[in-house]
Scaffold this motif. Sequence first.
Motif, short mmCIF file in Angstrom:
data_model
loop_
_atom_site.label_atom_id
_atom_site.label_comp_id
_atom_site.label_asym_id
_atom_site.label_seq_id
_atom_site.Cartn_x
_atom_site.Cartn_y
_atom_site.Cartn_z
N ASN A 99 0.68 -1.19 -0.09
CA ASN A 99 0.08 0.12 -0.01
C ASN A 99 0.72 1.23 -0.01
O ASN A 99 0.49 2.28 0.23
CB ASN A 99 -1.05 -0.11 1.29
CG ASN A 99 -2.02 -0.96 0.91
OD1 ASN A 99 -3.08 -0.37 0.12
ND2 ASN A 99 -2.14 -2.03 1.16
N LEU A 100 2.23 1.03 -0.36
CA LEU A 100 2.83 2.26 -0.80
C LEU A 100 2.59 2.89 -1.91
O LEU A 100 3.06 3.86 -2.35
CB LEU A 100 4.28 1.98 -0.52
CG LEU A 100 5.04 1.65 0.74
CD1 LEU A 100 6.39 1.37 0.49
CD2 LEU A 100 5.18 3.12 1.57
N ALA A 101 1.74 2.15 -2.64
CA ALA A 101 1.46 2.41 -4.25
C ALA A 101 0.83 3.93 -4.24
O ALA A 101 1.51 4.39 -5.46
CB ALA A 101 0.11 1.50 -4.68
N PRO A 102 0.04 4.34 -3.46
CA PRO A 102 -0.25 5.99 -3.55
C PRO A 102 0.91 6.87 -3.54
O PRO A 102 0.71 7.72 -4.31
CB PRO A 102 -1.32 6.27 -2.36
CG PRO A 102 -1.93 4.76 -1.92
CD PRO A 102 -0.67 3.93 -2.44
N ILE A 103 1.88 6.55 -2.74
CA ILE A 103 3.03 7.20 -2.66
C ILE A 103 3.88 7.22 -4.20
O ILE A 103 4.48 8.04 -4.48
CB ILE A 103 4.01 6.89 -1.62
CG1 ILE A 103 3.57 6.96 -0.34
CG2 ILE A 103 5.37 7.38 -1.81
CD1 ILE A 103 3.59 8.45 0.14
N PHE A 104 3.82 6.01 -4.69
CA PHE A 104 4.57 5.95 -5.97
C PHE A 104 3.63 6.61 -7.09
O PHE A 104 4.29 7.04 -8.20
CB PHE A 104 4.56 4.46 -6.27
CG PHE A 104 5.67 3.69 -5.66
CD1 PHE A 104 7.08 4.11 -5.81
CD2 PHE A 104 5.45 2.52 -4.91
CE1 PHE A 104 8.19 3.48 -5.28
CE2 PHE A 104 6.50 2.02 -3.87
CZ PHE A 104 7.89 2.49 -4.38
#
Length: 294
Positions: A99-104
């Motif tokens: 869920n680091l995806a939004p940061i990416f």
Amino acid sequence: MNISAIIKLTVSMALFGSIGFFTVHTGVPATELVFIRCICATLFLGGLWLITGGHKTEIWDKKEIVRTLICGVFIVLNWVFLFKAFEEMSISIAISIYNLAPIFVLIFGALFLKEKMTIQALLATITCFIGSMFIIGLNNFLSLSEFMKSGFIWALLSAIFYAFTMLTSKTITKLSSYALTYIQTAVGIIILLPFIDFSLFDGLTTTNWLYILGTGFIHTGFVYYLFFDSIRSLSTILVSVLVFVDPVVAILLDMLLLDFIPSLMQTMGILLIFGGIFYTIYVPKKKRVSHTST
């Protein structure tokens, strides 16, 4: 505000939160599981597409079809890497990194779409990175072999390709959700077929097959129909906030059903990651709204 789209995305994220629990009970490796998921989803979505008559009213745009095919590759790689992460680490830890995806999304937006990277976003990125090191354990970063065995790379790659999936799918507006997901899962069947070891399906129990079919028809077919049907009607900010439903469900199931108990450092890492993401997505928006209203 599109309430229907919000409900669909929330339901899809809640269901997806249980995928880790299903995965560990399937009895098959990541690549083979994703292959079966793609077959189940293609049958499910293709059937709905035909039943609803949507195939007769599709608007076929060459550029969108190309983007859909590319998105299909991204989403299949996303699944394979996530399931490989589940094989190496606990569901809670893998989902937290995933869920680091939004940061990416923010980072890639700055790199490729020329969007401005704010100080808040940069600080949040650093915070999430520190959180990810706490989750894996600082000692694992001192040895390359231990680092590779930790599953961190697989979880990180799954987050990166999840971000690519979100960015690409936002540009597809003419194809229906049925056609979009049907094409993507069909792409998955084609690209994974040469790598499948069919002998691994021998000796599976009825319970294994129930979990496998559950990940195929529920977590892939139904969930991704809801996901792509809702994401195009919601802002990037709102989508990024609602995806938090997924890790909350995943972590609760991991702790309640699989007896996962995070260490103090891992707990700090999880809090740092979600704190950084929450601050990036929600707080700056709140400040902007307050500033506008004054």
